[in-house]
Design a protein around this motif. Structure first.
Motif, PDB file in Angstrom:
ATOM      1  N   TYR A 254       0.896  -1.235  -0.167  1.00 43.10           N
ATOM      2  CA  TYR A 254       0.020   0.047   0.181  1.00 43.10           C
ATOM      3  C   TYR A 254       1.008   1.226  -0.077  1.00 43.10           C
ATOM      4  O   TYR A 254       1.953   1.238   0.369  1.00 43.10           O
ATOM      5  N   VAL A 255       0.119   2.402  -0.425  1.00 41.73           N
ATOM      6  CA  VAL A 255       0.663   3.696  -0.389  1.00 41.73           C
ATOM      7  C   VAL A 255       0.422   4.289   0.767  1.00 41.73           C
ATOM      8  O   VAL A 255       0.872   5.423   1.230  1.00 41.73           O
ATOM      9  N   THR A 256      -0.787   4.154   1.143  1.00 39.44           N
ATOM     10  CA  THR A 256      -1.407   4.567   2.508  1.00 39.44           C
ATOM     11  C   THR A 256      -2.217   3.613   3.136  1.00 39.44           C
ATOM     12  O   THR A 256      -2.943   2.981   2.286  1.00 39.44           O
ATOM     13  N   LEU A 316      -0.368   0.101  -3.767  1.00 41.50           N
ATOM     14  CA  LEU A 316       1.189   0.586  -4.185  1.00 41.50           C
ATOM     15  C   LEU A 316       1.269   0.316  -5.521  1.00 41.50           C
ATOM     16  O   LEU A 316       1.286  -1.046  -5.979  1.00 41.50           O
ATOM     17  N   GLU A 320       2.028   5.322  -8.066  1.00 37.47           N
ATOM     18  CA  GLU A 320       1.664   6.153  -6.765  1.00 37.47           C
ATOM     19  C   GLU A 320       2.930   6.307  -6.019  1.00 37.47           C
ATOM     20  O   GLU A 320       3.168   7.276  -5.356  1.00 37.47           O
ATOM     21  N   LEU A 321       4.059   5.393  -6.073  1.00 33.50           N
ATOM     22  CA  LEU A 321       5.166   5.572  -5.489  1.00 33.50           C
ATOM     23  C   LEU A 321       5.971   6.674  -5.981  1.00 33.50           C
ATOM     24  O   LEU A 321       6.234   7.594  -5.200  1.00 33.50           O
ATOM     25  N   THR A 324       4.341  10.003  -4.769  1.00 31.02           N
ATOM     26  CA  THR A 324       4.203  10.194  -3.455  1.00 31.02           C
ATOM     27  C   THR A 324       5.677  10.689  -3.044  1.00 31.02           C
ATOM     28  O   THR A 324       5.874  11.800  -2.379  1.00 31.02           O
ATOM     29  N   ARG A 325       6.645  10.262  -3.814  1.00 29.74           N
ATOM     30  CA  ARG A 325       8.248  10.735  -3.366  1.00 29.74           C
ATOM     31  C   ARG A 325       8.186  12.242  -4.188  1.00 29.74           C
ATOM     32  O   ARG A 325       8.957  12.938  -3.506  1.00 29.74           O
ATOM     33  N   GLN A 355      15.197   5.459  -0.587  1.00 33.81           N
ATOM     34  CA  GLN A 355      14.125   4.506  -0.823  1.00 33.81           C
ATOM     35  C   GLN A 355      14.662   3.253  -0.314  1.00 33.81           C
ATOM     36  O   GLN A 355      13.802   2.456   0.534  1.00 33.81           O
ATOM     37  N   SER A 401       0.440  10.325   4.626  1.00 33.90           N
ATOM     38  CA  SER A 401       0.610  11.073   3.249  1.00 33.90           C
ATOM     39  C   SER A 401       1.830  12.013   3.380  1.00 33.90           C
ATOM     40  O   SER A 401       2.535  12.119   4.475  1.00 33.90           O
ATOM     41  N   THR A 439       4.300   2.823   7.899  1.00 30.50           N
ATOM     42  CA  THR A 439       4.645   3.705   6.735  1.00 30.50           C
ATOM     43  C   THR A 439       6.208   4.212   7.295  1.00 30.50           C
ATOM     44  O   THR A 439       6.423   4.521   8.636  1.00 30.50           O
ATOM     45  N   TRP A 441       9.446   6.959   5.923  1.00 30.75           N
ATOM     46  CA  TRP A 441       9.683   7.887   5.256  1.00 30.75           C
ATOM     47  C   TRP A 441      11.168   8.143   5.358  1.00 30.75           C
ATOM     48  O   TRP A 441      11.571   8.438   6.742  1.00 30.75           O
TER      49      TRP A 441
END
Length: 447
Positions: A254-256, A316, A320-321, A324-325, A355, A401, A439, A441
């Protein structure tokens, strides 16, 4: 733990081994004998055929029990391809192999050079040597993809648009949007019409509906059971596994992600009403960023209460990745512009290191500027090819996010100082979903 280089090998402990390759990849394995070829199509373990004697594939994790392999098996070859068909591996994050033993102890880690145009990576192999088994790091790119590799190992490959000869399983030439989905995990997708009630509430608020996902439902049910057995609400069950780790184990990237953990409501309608009562819970239930959901409730054997778990997520993808970046970079540069500073340019070496570090924290369940091996941000930047003289790093975990994470950094003096440091000229960002926090970051700055 051993950090392997291509061609390196080491003896393996007895018992089952877990091989995990986190990221936007499909993991596959081929079981071969002395001839170097498979004994039949059943020796090819992949997303559409996830089990063979001694080998089991679940999401991004392959479990190998050498003693359970079929008679005559001498080798298990591990491969990875992009989750999106035909994607050159040079466009994806680096594929890193993490190997653990039956007790969960780390045995080895292998981070090979990233291929460029090849669409498949022969990552490693487990092979018999005398009475024991060894692991060899390979790291070889393969241009013909999964179907070409399967053919070379002796698997009968059938094009997807042709009917497959029963009863043998058809191995697709490549995974496409029309490929059959992975077999769902057995769990109710919409218990008692709960999803229908959720989508009605979202529609009234002008939000798009969410779709049921069996993997999320499986993770939700497992966590609801764990809470019910313990008789308490918690993000981590008595087995030491967090809800996010349960999601990760199903293979849903997932991305979120968001969740509701609730006890007390007796019916789905009461649960939805409960979530709509408070601002934070209401925002999660109605968040337009979420596209998929897994919902479950279990009655506690001790107290008779009903324990609810709702998981909300957005899958994800490469797009989307990348989005987001990029958003992290844009929001960071917006803060620099407000402060009268020049924006930062993206440095691909810093981006690779950032990453990879986010992924590493998620996979190995740690959160620190110093890795378990003792590497520092400047070590990781240099290993990725950066020649920047000055390096700074911001990390964070748990934010849903890019906006939330940058806002958090700007409200922390040390992180804010990195973002607004006049000397920095370049940036790289990383994001990974999974791990205990959900998540992870990373920002790497360079000058």
């Amino acid at each position: 733990m051993s950090d392997l280089v291509p061609g390196g090998n080491l003896p393996l402990p007895d018992g089952a081994l877990t091989l995990r390759v986190p990221g936007p990849f499909d993991v596959s394995a081929l079981i071969t004998g002395e001839s170097g070829r498979v004994g039949g199509d059943a020796d090819f373990v992949f997303y559409n055929q996830p089990d063979a004697p001694g080998v089991r594939l679940r999401g991004d994790t392959l479990t190998v029990e050498p003693a359970g392999l079929r008679s005559g098996a001498q080798r298990v070859t591990l491969t990875v391809t992009g989750a999106e068909p035909g994607t050159p591996l040079g466009r994806l994050p680096a594929a890193t192999l993490h190997v653990t033993d039956r007790l969960g102890r780390t045995v080895a880690r292998f981070a090979p050079p990233r291929p460029q145009t090849e669409t498949l990576l022969l990552l490693a192999e487990i092979y018999r040597r005398g009475t024991g088994w060894k692991l060899r790091a390979v790291g070889q790119g393969y241009a013909d993809g999964l179907a070409g590799l399967a053919r070379d190992f002796g698997v009968d490959v059938v094009e997807e648009h042709r009917p497959a000869p029963a009863p043998r399983p058809a191995i697709p030439a490549q995974r496409t949007a029309a490929a059959p989905p992975r077999p769902p995990v057995s769990a109710p997708a919409d218990p008692d019409g709960l999803l229908e009630l959720v989508n009605s509430a979202r529609a009234r608020a002008g939000r798009p509906p969410v779709a049921a996902d069996h993997r999320l439902a499986s993770a939700a049910r497992a966590h609801a059971v764990a809470m019910a057995d313990a008789g308490r609400l918690a993000g981590e069950g008595p087995d030491g596994v967090s809800l996010h780790q349960r999601i990760d184990r199903t293979g849903f990237a997932y991305v979120t992600v968001g969740e509701h953990l609730v006890s007390g409501p007796r019916t789905p309608a009461e649960f939805v009403d409960h979530c709509l009562r408070t601002d934070s819970a209401r925002r999660t239930l109605l968040d337009p960023a979420f596209t998929h959901a897994g919902l479950a409730h279990v009655r506690g054997p001790r107290d008779g209460d009903t324990y609810w778990t709702a998981v909300w997520a957005r899958p994800l993808t490469l797009a989307e990745l990348a989005r987001t970046r990029t958003e992290v970079v844009d929001l960071t540069n917006r803060e620099r512009t407000r402060a009268g500073l020049r924006p930062l340019a993206v440095d691909p070496h810093l981006a690779t290191a950032a990453q990879d570090y986010s992924t590493d924290m998620a996979v190995r369940d740690f959160y620190a500027h110093t890795s378990p091996e003792g590497t520092q941000p400047w070590d990781r930047a240099a290993a990725a090819g950066s020649r920047r003289r000055t390096i700074g790093e911001n990390i964070a975990c748990g934010q849903r996010s890019a906006a939330e994470v940058v806002d958090g950094w700007m409200n922390s003096p040390g992180h804010r100082a990195n973002i607004l440091k006049p000397d920095f000229t370049h940036i790289g960002t990383g994001f990974a979903g999974g791990g205990r926090a959900g998540t992870y970051w990373t920002q790497l700055f360079g000058a």
